[in-house]
Design an enzyme around this catalytic site. Structure first.
Site, PDB file in Angstrom:
ATOM      1  N   GLN A 116      18.828  -2.685  29.541  1.00 31.59           N
ATOM      2  CA  GLN A 116      19.277  -2.114  30.969  1.00 31.59           C
ATOM      3  C   GLN A 116      19.576  -3.375  31.992  1.00 31.59           C
ATOM      4  O   GLN A 116      20.531  -3.525  32.637  1.00 31.59           O
ATOM      5  CB  GLN A 116      18.306  -1.049  31.546  1.00 31.59           C
ATOM      6  CG  GLN A 116      18.764  -0.450  32.818  1.00 31.59           C
ATOM      7  CD  GLN A 116      19.973   0.348  32.345  1.00 31.59           C
ATOM      8  OE1 GLN A 116      20.052   0.854  31.078  1.00 31.59           O
ATOM      9  NE2 GLN A 116      20.867   0.761  33.433  1.00 31.59           N
ATOM     10  N   GLU A 171       2.414   3.966  10.358  1.00 33.23           N
ATOM     11  CA  GLU A 171       1.025   3.865  10.077  1.00 33.23           C
ATOM     12  C   GLU A 171       0.358   4.909  11.009  1.00 33.23           C
ATOM     13  O   GLU A 171      -0.430   4.922  11.822  1.00 33.23           O
ATOM     14  CB  GLU A 171       0.418   2.535  10.589  1.00 33.23           C
ATOM     15  CG  GLU A 171       0.805   1.466   9.467  1.00 33.23           C
ATOM     16  CD  GLU A 171      -0.129   0.278   9.356  1.00 33.23           C
ATOM     17  OE1 GLU A 171      -1.370   0.395   9.830  1.00 33.23           O
ATOM     18  OE2 GLU A 171       0.456  -0.721   8.951  1.00 33.23           O
ATOM     19  N   THR A 215       2.373   8.434  13.223  1.00 25.46           N
ATOM     20  CA  THR A 215       3.341   8.550  14.432  1.00 25.46           C
ATOM     21  C   THR A 215       2.486   8.675  15.724  1.00 25.46           C
ATOM     22  O   THR A 215       1.341   9.078  15.858  1.00 25.46           O
ATOM     23  CB  THR A 215       4.191   9.827  14.103  1.00 25.46           C
ATOM     24  OG1 THR A 215       3.208  10.820  14.260  1.00 25.46           O
ATOM     25  CG2 THR A 215       4.933   9.655  12.792  1.00 25.46           C
ATOM     26  N   GLY A 246      26.046  -4.434  30.052  1.00 25.30           N
ATOM     27  CA  GLY A 246      26.733  -4.268  28.852  1.00 25.30           C
ATOM     28  C   GLY A 246      26.652  -5.425  27.815  1.00 25.30           C
ATOM     29  O   GLY A 246      26.427  -5.312  26.708  1.00 25.30           O
ATOM     30  N   PHE A 292       1.026  -1.092   0.036  1.00 26.53           N
ATOM     31  CA  PHE A 292       0.088   0.145   0.080  1.00 26.53           C
ATOM     32  C   PHE A 292       0.830   1.213  -0.003  1.00 26.53           C
ATOM     33  O   PHE A 292       1.777   1.534   1.169  1.00 26.53           O
ATOM     34  CB  PHE A 292      -0.804   0.061   1.307  1.00 26.53           C
ATOM     35  CG  PHE A 292      -1.676   1.071   1.214  1.00 26.53           C
ATOM     36  CD1 PHE A 292      -3.161   1.159   0.644  1.00 26.53           C
ATOM     37  CD2 PHE A 292      -1.609   2.025   2.301  1.00 26.53           C
ATOM     38  CE1 PHE A 292      -3.968   2.027   0.947  1.00 26.53           C
ATOM     39  CE2 PHE A 292      -2.580   2.946   2.720  1.00 26.53           C
ATOM     40  CZ  PHE A 292      -3.715   3.142   1.821  1.00 26.53           C
TER      41      PHE A 292
HETATM   42  C1  LIG Z   1      10.188   0.770   7.649  1.00 18.77           C
HETATM   43  C2  LIG Z   1       9.098   1.794   7.131  1.00 18.77           C
HETATM   44  C3  LIG Z   1       7.750   1.184   6.522  1.00 18.77           C
HETATM   45  C4  LIG Z   1       7.174   1.925   5.967  1.00 18.77           C
HETATM   46  N1  LIG Z   1       5.873   1.253   5.384  1.00 18.77           N
HETATM   47  C5  LIG Z   1       4.892   2.191   4.825  1.00 18.77           C
HETATM   48  C6  LIG Z   1       4.045   1.492   3.734  1.00 18.77           C
HETATM   49  O1  LIG Z   1       4.028   0.333   3.651  1.00 18.77           O
HETATM   50  N2  LIG Z   1       3.208   2.465   3.192  1.00 18.77           N
HETATM   51  C7  LIG Z   1       3.122   3.721   3.204  1.00 18.77           C
HETATM   52  O2  LIG Z   1       2.346   4.227   2.709  1.00 18.77           O
HETATM   53  N3  LIG Z   1       3.998   4.246   4.241  1.00 18.77           N
HETATM   54  C8  LIG Z   1       5.010   3.440   4.942  1.00 18.77           C
HETATM   55  N4  LIG Z   1       6.008   4.181   5.506  1.00 18.77           N
HETATM   56  C9  LIG Z   1       6.047   5.205   6.071  1.00 18.77           C
HETATM   57  C10 LIG Z   1       5.372   5.845   7.178  1.00 18.77           C
HETATM   58  O3  LIG Z   1       3.789   5.682   7.511  1.00 18.77           O
HETATM   59  C11 LIG Z   1       5.696   7.294   7.657  1.00 18.77           C
HETATM   60  O4  LIG Z   1       6.975   7.531   7.648  1.00 18.77           O
HETATM   61  C12 LIG Z   1       4.864   8.040   8.808  1.00 18.77           C
HETATM   62  O5  LIG Z   1       3.664   8.060   8.316  1.00 18.77           O
HETATM   63  C13 LIG Z   1       5.402   9.420   8.921  1.00 18.77           C
HETATM   64  O6  LIG Z   1       5.523  10.185   7.945  1.00 18.77           O
HETATM   65  P1  LIG Z   1       6.907  11.154   7.953  1.00 18.77           P
HETATM   66  O7  LIG Z   1       7.921  10.103   7.912  1.00 18.77           O
HETATM   67  O8  LIG Z   1       6.842  11.626   6.588  1.00 18.77           O
HETATM   68  O9  LIG Z   1       7.011  11.941   9.058  1.00 18.77           O
HETATM   69  P2  LIG Z   1       6.532  13.398   9.037  1.00 18.77           P
HETATM   70  O10 LIG Z   1       5.301  13.595   8.633  1.00 18.77           O
HETATM   71  O11 LIG Z   1       7.500  14.405   8.221  1.00 18.77           O
HETATM   72  O12 LIG Z   1       6.652  13.996  10.399  1.00 18.77           O
HETATM   73  C14 LIG Z   1       7.854  14.262  11.214  1.00 18.77           C
HETATM   74  C15 LIG Z   1       7.676  14.613  12.643  1.00 18.77           C
HETATM   75  O13 LIG Z   1       6.564  15.563  12.821  1.00 18.77           O
HETATM   76  C16 LIG Z   1       5.689  15.110  13.533  1.00 18.77           C
HETATM   77  N5  LIG Z   1       4.288  15.788  13.207  1.00 18.77           N
HETATM   78  C17 LIG Z   1       3.750  15.932  11.747  1.00 18.77           C
HETATM   79  N6  LIG Z   1       2.492  16.365  11.663  1.00 18.77           N
HETATM   80  C18 LIG Z   1       2.240  16.759  12.914  1.00 18.77           C
HETATM   81  C19 LIG Z   1       1.437  17.439  13.559  1.00 18.77           C
HETATM   82  N7  LIG Z   1       0.265  17.875  12.497  1.00 18.77           N
HETATM   83  N8  LIG Z   1       1.204  17.482  14.647  1.00 18.77           N
HETATM   84  C20 LIG Z   1       2.339  17.290  15.459  1.00 18.77           C
HETATM   85  N9  LIG Z   1       3.288  16.619  15.299  1.00 18.77           N
HETATM   86  C21 LIG Z   1       3.392  16.456  13.893  1.00 18.77           C
HETATM   87  C22 LIG Z   1       5.653  13.738  13.220  1.00 18.77           C
HETATM   88  O14 LIG Z   1       4.773  12.982  14.486  1.00 18.77           O
HETATM   89  C23 LIG Z   1       7.008  13.399  13.490  1.00 18.77           C
HETATM   90  O15 LIG Z   1       7.624  13.219  14.758  1.00 18.77           O
HETATM   91  C24 LIG Z   1       6.846   3.316   6.406  1.00 18.77           C
HETATM   92  C25 LIG Z   1       8.031   3.961   6.959  1.00 18.77           C
HETATM   93  C26 LIG Z   1       9.077   2.977   7.409  1.00 18.77           C
HETATM   94  C27 LIG Z   1      10.122   3.887   8.109  1.00 18.77           C
END
Ligand SMILES: Cc1cc2nc3c(=O)[nH]c(=O)nc-3n(C[C@H](O)[C@H](O)[C@H](O)COP(=O)(O)OP(=O)(O)OC[C@H]3O[C@@H](n4cnc5c(N)ncnc54)[C@H](O)[C@@H]3O)c2cc1C
Length: 380
Positions: A337, A364, A366, A341, A123
């Site tokens: 912890q 899915e 944060t 070590g 997805f």
């Molecule tokens: C290993 C891995 C597998 C993944 N698999 C999939 C997948 O299969 N399909 C898919 O579509 N995506 C996938 N993702 C993406 C994942 O869902 C996103 O990384 C996640 O939704 C966060 O988006 P971002 O990384 O762009 O962070 P950002 O949106 O840039 O956020 C950065 C920081 O800002 C904070 N933030 C952003 N907006 C707000 C707000 N309005 N209020 C407060 N804080 C905020 C966030 O919480 C975070 O701490 C995957 C990611 C990884 C690392």
């Protein structure tokens, strides 16, 4: 604690636990080191009927409930976090949207092979400039005759290299209020113009396949639109509500693995002439770990149960995901912890658990986004 699991659910738990102990756990360290997913495991999971647990038998599934599916995610994740992530993403993100929103024809064509384990599913929502803010999607799909022409880029998409199709979200028009219409389209991964690569060096869940997808004038038939063209945004919010329960279950599995290692180590390790499990400071850590895991598991089951009853479950799935992922991070950290070590050394596995579980606070939605979702449910 299995206090309310049915006989079928308990049998499934034993079966998956046995399989995961024998077939998954032994290579967890290897896939972490190589960063390469073990696809054979998914073929085996497919043969056991575990890739289609929550789908009806007429779609190649096992006709099980969401609790059963969560039990399987927990057990697989306990054996290997990366394999658990690929397993959860395959069912919750790759297959479920087609089950929820697909036409009968789409279900037969795309869901059945996934449920039977003949292919995986993915997805693609996230883009370089659209993560938490999925409304910022830039990938575009334009109708040209009877085909969608899709251009854009997706990042960090789980399982895409092993999937026959990826569900891609794309802007397909504008609403009256000027906001973009986002739709979901099923894109075969062998379409001309699609490039899928997995060159990311990840911190954890390294046994899962994580891909960049570039779509350059990719043409797919008009009938590959998934669900309602204008409701793509709501469709993926619903999909993510369900997916979050599985990420919570995965967090519980990884935390359980860390807790069991820590308990065993605490009993074996001697300092000051006695096992460190005799020290109250260590006992209190273990007590908190056991309690928090149990609480998180209960919330997973509650959210899954609500979903199965057809009741609203969005708030509870956010509760489960947020609590279980943050709990899991605390538990894995304390497991290191307790190991001192040794916990910092690869051979004891607990440092891997910490690296793996960190993703659960990000993927899915944060932790910050979960709190926003919960606050909205509270009427804020
Ligand atoms: C290993 C891995 C597998 C993944 N698999 C999939 C997948 O299969 N399909 C898919 O579509 N995506 C996938 N993702 C993406 C994942 O869902 C996103 O990384 C996640 O939704 C966060 O988006 P971002 O990384 O762009 O962070 P950002 O949106 O840039 O956020 C950065 C920081 O800002 C904070 N933030 C952003 N907006 C707000 C707000 N309005 N209020 C407060 N804080 C905020 C966030 O919480 C975070 O701490 C995957 C990611 C990884 C690392």
């Amino acid at each position: 604690m299995d206090f309310e699991l049915s006989k079928e659910q308990t049998m499934l738990q034993e079966m998956v636990r046995g399989f995961a102990e024998k077939e998954i756990k032994p290579y967890a360290r290897e896939v972490d080191e190589t960063g390469k997913m073990k696809y054979e495991t998914f073929e085996k999971l497919g043969k056991l009927g575990l890739l289609g647990i929550p789908f009806p038998e007429k779609y190649g599934g096992a006709g099980g409930d969401t609790i059963s599916y969560c039990i399987a995610v927990e057990e697989i994740g306990k054996a290997c976090g990366g394999t658990g992530l690929s397993y959860a993403a395959n069912t919750s993100l790759g297959a479920s949207p087609i089950y929820y929103f697909g036409t009968e024809e789409q279900k037969q064509k795309w869901l059945v092979p996934m449920a039977k384990g003949e292919t995986m599913g993915a997805f693609g929502l996230t883009e370089p400039n659209a993560g938490s803010d999925a409304g910022g999607t830039r990938t575009k799909a334009v109708l040209d005759g009877d085909e969608w022409v899709i251009n854009g880029e997706k990042c960090w998409i789980t399982n895409a290299e092993y999937s026959r199709q990826v569900i891609v979200t794309a802007v397909t028009g504008k609403r009256d209020d000027g906001r973009n219409i986002i739709s979901a389209i099923i894109v075969p991964t062998d379409s001309p113009g699609i490039t899928i690569s997995s060159n990311y060096e990840k911190m954890g869940v390294r046994g899962s396949n994580t891909c960049q997808i570039v779509l350059d004038h990719v043409r797919v038939p008009r009938e590959n639109l998934l669900g309602d063209e204008k409701k793509g945004f709501n469709q993926f919010l619903y999909t993510l509500d369900g997916g979050r329960i599985s990420i919570a279950a995965l967090s519980v599995g990884i935390a359980q693995a860390a807790y069991e290692k820590a308990l065993q180590y605490a009993k074996e390790r001697k300092q000051f002439g006695r096992s460190i499990s005799n020290f109250q400071a260590i006992q209190f850590k273990l007590a908190d770990m056991a309690m928090e895991i149990d609480l998180a598991r209960n919330e997973v089951y509650k959210a899954a149960w609500l979903k199965d009853q057809g009741k609203p479950f969005g708030k509870e799935s956010a509760f489960a995901k947020l609590f279980a992922s943050e709990m899991g991070f605390r538990v894995c950290n304390q497991a290191i912890q307790i190991h001192g070590g040794s916990g910092y050394m690869r051979e004891y596995d607990v440092e891997r658990y910490l690296r793996d579980i960190k993703l659960m606070e990000i993927g899915e939605g944060t932790s910050e986004i979960q709190r926003l979702v919960i606050a909205r449910h509270l009427g804020c």
